[in-house]
Design a protein around this motif. Structure first.
Motif, PDB file in Angstrom:
ATOM      1  N   ASP A  75     -20.939  20.624  10.828  1.00 18.63           N
ATOM      2  CA  ASP A  75     -19.937  19.563  10.845  1.00 18.63           C
ATOM      3  C   ASP A  75     -20.319  18.473   9.852  1.00 18.63           C
ATOM      4  N   VAL A  76     -21.629  18.201   9.778  1.00 22.40           N
ATOM      5  CA  VAL A  76     -22.174  17.176   8.888  1.00 22.40           C
ATOM      6  C   VAL A  76     -23.289  17.812   8.076  1.00 22.40           C
ATOM      7  N   ILE A  77     -23.300  17.522   6.776  1.00 22.34           N
ATOM      8  CA  ILE A  77     -24.353  18.016   5.898  1.00 22.34           C
ATOM      9  C   ILE A  77     -25.024  16.802   5.269  1.00 22.34           C
ATOM     10  N   VAL A  78     -26.343  16.710   5.450  1.00 22.55           N
ATOM     11  CA  VAL A  78     -27.140  15.668   4.814  1.00 22.55           C
ATOM     12  C   VAL A  78     -27.882  16.359   3.681  1.00 22.55           C
ATOM     13  N   GLY A 119     -12.915  19.321   6.273  1.00 21.90           N
ATOM     14  CA  GLY A 119     -13.234  18.887   7.623  1.00 21.90           C
ATOM     15  C   GLY A 119     -14.698  18.597   7.845  1.00 21.90           C
ATOM     16  N   LYS A 120     -15.508  18.774   6.820  1.00 22.34           N
ATOM     17  CA  LYS A 120     -16.933  18.476   6.925  1.00 22.34           C
ATOM     18  C   LYS A 120     -17.208  17.083   6.354  1.00 22.34           C
ATOM     19  N   ARG A 121     -18.257  16.467   6.848  1.00 23.39           N
ATOM     20  CA  ARG A 121     -18.733  15.208   6.293  1.00 23.39           C
ATOM     21  C   ARG A 121     -20.032  15.512   5.557  1.00 23.39           C
ATOM     22  N   VAL A 122     -20.142  15.037   4.318  1.00 21.46           N
ATOM     23  CA  VAL A 122     -21.365  15.225   3.537  1.00 21.46           C
ATOM     24  C   VAL A 122     -21.916  13.853   3.178  1.00 21.46           C
ATOM     25  N   THR A 158     -13.625  16.238   1.352  1.00 17.49           N
ATOM     26  CA  THR A 158     -13.266  14.930   0.796  1.00 17.49           C
ATOM     27  C   THR A 158     -14.051  13.785   1.432  1.00 17.49           C
ATOM     28  N   ASP A 159     -14.706  14.037   2.559  1.00 14.90           N
ATOM     29  CA  ASP A 159     -15.498  13.010   3.241  1.00 14.90           C
ATOM     30  C   ASP A 159     -16.930  13.079   2.720  1.00 14.90           C
ATOM     31  N   VAL A 160     -17.148  12.461   1.555  1.00 17.36           N
ATOM     32  CA  VAL A 160     -18.443  12.505   0.879  1.00 17.36           C
ATOM     33  C   VAL A 160     -18.924  11.075   0.662  1.00 17.36           C
ATOM     34  N   GLU A 161     -20.138  10.802   1.109  1.00 21.23           N
ATOM     35  CA  GLU A 161     -20.750   9.483   0.935  1.00 21.23           C
ATOM     36  C   GLU A 161     -22.076   9.643   0.204  1.00 21.23           C
ATOM     37  N   PHE A 162     -22.387   8.690  -0.661  1.00 21.98           N
ATOM     38  CA  PHE A 162     -23.662   8.692  -1.368  1.00 21.98           C
ATOM     39  C   PHE A 162     -24.493   7.507  -0.918  1.00 21.98           C
ATOM     40  N   VAL A 163     -25.738   7.772  -0.567  1.00 20.91           N
ATOM     41  CA  VAL A 163     -26.732   6.735  -0.335  1.00 20.91           C
ATOM     42  C   VAL A 163     -27.669   6.846  -1.529  1.00 20.91           C
ATOM     43  N   ARG A 164     -27.694   5.814  -2.345  1.00 15.23           N
ATOM     44  CA  ARG A 164     -28.351   5.908  -3.648  1.00 15.23           C
ATOM     45  C   ARG A 164     -29.550   4.965  -3.756  1.00 15.23           C
ATOM     46  N   ALA A 165     -30.662   5.524  -4.236  1.00 10.80           N
ATOM     47  CA  ALA A 165     -31.820   4.734  -4.651  1.00 10.80           C
ATOM     48  C   ALA A 165     -31.942   4.944  -6.156  1.00 10.80           C
ATOM     49  N   GLU A 166     -31.649   3.901  -6.899  1.00 12.81           N
ATOM     50  CA  GLU A 166     -31.557   4.011  -8.357  1.00 12.81           C
ATOM     51  C   GLU A 166     -32.586   3.101  -9.019  1.00 12.81           C
ATOM     52  N   GLY A 167     -33.185   3.585 -10.104  1.00 19.52           N
ATOM     53  CA  GLY A 167     -34.172   2.794 -10.826  1.00 19.52           C
ATOM     54  C   GLY A 167     -35.563   2.869 -10.217  1.00 19.52           C
TER      55      GLY A 167
END
Length: 194
Positions: A75-78, A119-122, A158-167
């Motif tokens: 259902d959710v993919i990390v 229908g999945k959340r990534v 379409t339910d895609v979120e990014f948690v970003r650590a940049e630099g």
């Protein structure tokens, strides 16, 4: 709720994305104690690169089926996705090649391709040594997040979120600030109905 936790960094305990995926999974589990978690480490147990397989009993075919089943059940993919040389690690690309299968996760129609894995959340834990976000000089070299958005969208997700650590490779101070920003973002992740 079924959660699939994927790590792809080759850096082991030095990996930023691995730390972020662990934090994301912990956040989701605290909000959804009923969640079951399936873990796959693509660096420790890399998938063979895709080749046509004639025999369904071939070990590569069986492994491909296992990977597909994990993906379809989730259902959710990390997804831990560090940027390597402006793109994703080859071990993550090998996983993507196993889940992009015509007739299972997408199909071609008279109106064009149609994703079948919606229908999945990534939630993607993205780590980058430099700065590649929109509005930076390096944005034109982002073949990591743009690629992942395109692939997941093609599959109907379409339910895609990014948690970003940049630099994180710029300086110790930048890394500390990037991690704090990413952890703040993780703290705001709200559980969604699966």
């Amino acid at each position: 709720m079924k959660l699939l936790h994927i790590d792809s960094s080759a850096l082991g305990s030095h990996s930023v994305s691995r730390g972020l995926t662990a934090d994301i999974v912990a956040q989701v589990r605290s909000a959804r104690p009923d969640a079951t978690v399936r873990y796959r480490d693509l660096a420790a147990q890399p998938l063979p690169h895709w080749t046509p397989v004639a025999d369904a009993s071939d070990p590569a075919a069986l492994l491909g089926n296992e990977v597909m089943d994990e993906f379809l059940a989730a259902d959710v993919i990390v997804l831990g996705a560090p940027m390597y040389n402006f793109g994703i690690p080859s071990q993550l690309k090998a996983w993507i090649d196993r889940i992009m299968v015509a007739g299972k996760t997408f199909r071609y129609t008279a109106n064009g391709p149609e994703g079948l894995a919606g229908g999945k959340r990534v939630i993607v834990a993205s780590s980058r040594g430099g700065f590649y976000s929109e509005g930076t000089a390096g944005a034109v070299m982002d073949f990591q997040e743009n690629y992942l958005r395109a692939v997941l969208g093609f599959l109907g997700i379409t339910d895609v979120e990014f948690v970003r650590a940049e630099g994180v490779a710029v300086s110790a101070e930048h890394k500390e600030q990037a991690l704090a920003t990413a952890r703040d973002a993780i703290g705001t992740l709200l559980p969604k109905a699966a």
